[in-house]
Design an enzyme around this catalytic site. Sequence first.
Site, mmCIF file in Angstrom:
data_model
loop_
_atom_site.group_PDB
_atom_site.id
_atom_site.type_symbol
_atom_site.label_atom_id
_atom_site.label_comp_id
_atom_site.label_asym_id
_atom_site.label_seq_id
_atom_site.Cartn_x
_atom_site.Cartn_y
_atom_site.Cartn_z
ATOM 1 N N CYS A 63 -9.858 -3.517 -10.018
ATOM 2 C CA CYS A 63 -9.239 -2.389 -9.368
ATOM 3 C C CYS A 63 -7.920 -2.462 -8.974
ATOM 4 C CB CYS A 63 -10.412 -1.839 -8.428
ATOM 5 S SG CYS A 63 -10.548 -3.123 -7.452
ATOM 6 N N ASP A 83 -4.196 -8.612 -4.376
ATOM 7 C CA ASP A 83 -4.071 -9.682 -3.514
ATOM 8 C C ASP A 83 -4.422 -11.104 -4.039
ATOM 9 O OD1 ASP A 83 -3.885 -8.756 -0.777
ATOM 10 O OD2 ASP A 83 -5.668 -7.505 -1.065
ATOM 11 N N GLU A 124 -10.773 -11.213 -4.737
ATOM 12 C CA GLU A 124 -9.315 -11.179 -4.334
ATOM 13 C C GLU A 124 -8.688 -12.472 -3.557
ATOM 14 O OE1 GLU A 124 -8.247 -7.472 -2.353
ATOM 15 O OE2 GLU A 124 -10.164 -7.674 -1.059
ATOM 16 N N HIS A 166 0.771 -1.248 -0.166
ATOM 17 C CA HIS A 166 -0.055 -0.034 -0.051
ATOM 18 C C HIS A 166 0.895 1.288 -0.154
ATOM 19 C CE1 HIS A 166 -3.020 -2.797 0.667
ATOM 20 N NE2 HIS A 166 -3.764 -2.124 0.056
HETATM 21 C C1 PEP Z 1 -6.334 -5.716 -4.791
HETATM 22 O O1 PEP Z 1 -5.969 -6.266 -3.724
HETATM 23 O O2 PEP Z 1 -5.965 -5.767 -5.790
HETATM 24 C C2 PEP Z 1 -6.968 -4.205 -4.399
HETATM 25 C C3 PEP Z 1 -7.345 -3.405 -5.317
HETATM 26 O O3 PEP Z 1 -6.907 -3.814 -3.063
HETATM 27 P P1 PEP Z 1 -5.988 -3.446 -2.044
HETATM 28 O O4 PEP Z 1 -4.662 -3.166 -2.849
HETATM 29 O O5 PEP Z 1 -6.463 -2.331 -1.295
HETATM 30 O O6 PEP Z 1 -5.548 -4.648 -1.255
HETATM 31 MG MG MG Z 2 -6.898 -6.104 -1.833
#
Ligand code: PEP
Ligand code: MG
Length: 590
Positions: A513, A466, A442, A200
């Site tokens: 996403c 994920d 995910e 993140h």
């Molecule tokens: C993902 O896991 O691809 C996602 C978009 O969520 P995050 O990156 O916040 O875990």
């Molecule tokens: Mg995620």
Amino acid sequence: MADVKKQVILMKGIGVSSGITIGKAYLMDRGAIEPAQFCYLDVRETDNEIERFKNALKASREQLLRIKKKMEQDGKGKEHIRIIDAHLMILKDNMLINDTINVIKKERVNAEWALKTVLKDLMEYFDKIDDAYIKERSMDIEHIVNRVLINLMGRKHESISDIKSPAIVIAHDLAPTDTAQMTKGMVLGFLTDVGGRTSHTAIMARSLEIPAVVGLETITRKAEMGDTIIVDGTTGTVIINPSESVIEVYKRRRERYENYGRALFHYKDLPCETTDGKRIKLMGNMEIVEEIDSLIEHGAEGIGLYRTEFLYLNRKDLPNEEEHVKAYRQIVKKMAPNPVIIRTLDIGGDKFLSHVDMAKEINPAMGLRAIRFCLKNSDIFKTQLRGILRASANGKVKIMFPMISGMEELRRAKAHLEEAKAELKAEGKHFDPNMEVGVMIEVPSAAIIADLIVKEVNFISIGTNDLLQYSLAIDRVNEHVAYLYEPYHPAVLRIIKTVADAANKAGVSVGVCGEMAGEPEYAFLLLGFGLDQLSMNAFSILRVKRLIRSVSYSEARKICKAITGLATAKEVENYINLKLPGLYKEEFWS
Ligand code: PEP
Ligand code: MG
């Protein structure tokens, strides 16, 4: 004194946020605070060592008193000040002080080592107590011990917001709480020893358009405060103390990169459709409210992922319902008439709330994260659900649950939502009764039963970050396994295809996403697999639109069909590299 010519050091890490930056190094203490090496003392040295320990306690106390005074002057609430008082009490704690002094005396070891030993014993003791309040206190002790350790080691306690002139931040590790405090003008770029492409912290860097390289392993040992550094976030190259001529080369590259970014704006108002007329919706990912203007500027057709956990970070309490409503309304109004997909709290993994009782887990990515945390802490969940529902009265809001691993979890989350609706209705508060509900796909188990999930939701969105982490078994924040992050892995492609087919068959909207959506070559595959929405950071929107406008949907489908039979990520990559340049040419800037 004559200037000593510093050694030029070239390093290679994982480029996680594109762009080139040149500036002065600013080293920060972050991540593991390792005490100076274990030192065995001569018997005559123990008194001095005890004195050094006492001085560090005194310095810590003075720092806390200064913070408390500033808080009082700034009119911070009693609750915040109580936390500082609690830390001051711990500093006076006899057990902590006497035990450390005893260890120094008896074992003849340095104060850092003695303090760490005492902390370890205390933590083991606290771990055995099953009481949330006590556990929270144990985190306070850890914080305060870290403060004393930093003072013992003569280091400075600092926050990113302390940086007063533009610099390149260098740290062992940076938490998303750190990146959330970064401002573009002050933090020119950042470099860390650890980390991976989809951590993140890396995602935040891309959102803020701050060039960053992670996984450098030893940057904190190689760079010194004030060194001149070149960061190439596209290639992952870092040069410490470059020569003037190398600086000139990189300045020219930076200019080309910036020109490339500006040229992309040509695509802003053009529709995102393939040469044979297939329309794809490009949406924006956001973490903090400040990002929304940039997303709109780059032509986002809505928010495909609002990571709400950032509302909870960098604070000592939890946001209340009104704060939720205020934050969501602001975004929804700005985005109108386009939709905003608000994802419920995804805490855990690499994002933690220091003030909420979150037990230390050996494997947080697989622990009480996201929806699991919310279902266990229904008060926290309910407050957010009510906030999201109330904001839905002001525009097009959709809700999305993260980390769903099976139908029961989904049904329980939806039951909480229904409860929140009933409460609001009884209170006469407005909300959109038909607000769409979606889930992130995910976790591999959810992907496998996507055909069942799509029967009970309005949309799904694949979280490839994920999905790759869990299906390829690679910790997304671990630089040692980052080389295994392979979006072209046949297993990943098959999973995406399974999910997309299930959604398309059921007539349910399906998007991506995760970070894959923002890379043109991967976006091409997602197009071919039948995804209809892609959500990404601001800068990627125009790059991906440029790609989609230059290729045909039928060609993308044909290529996707051909690659499903390939055995390795490398074979897929070679095939794409062979086919894609004929359809679309990405400009080079490095
Ligand atoms: C993902 O896991 O691809 C996602 C978009 O969520 P995050 O990156 O916040 O875990
Ligand atoms: Mg995620």
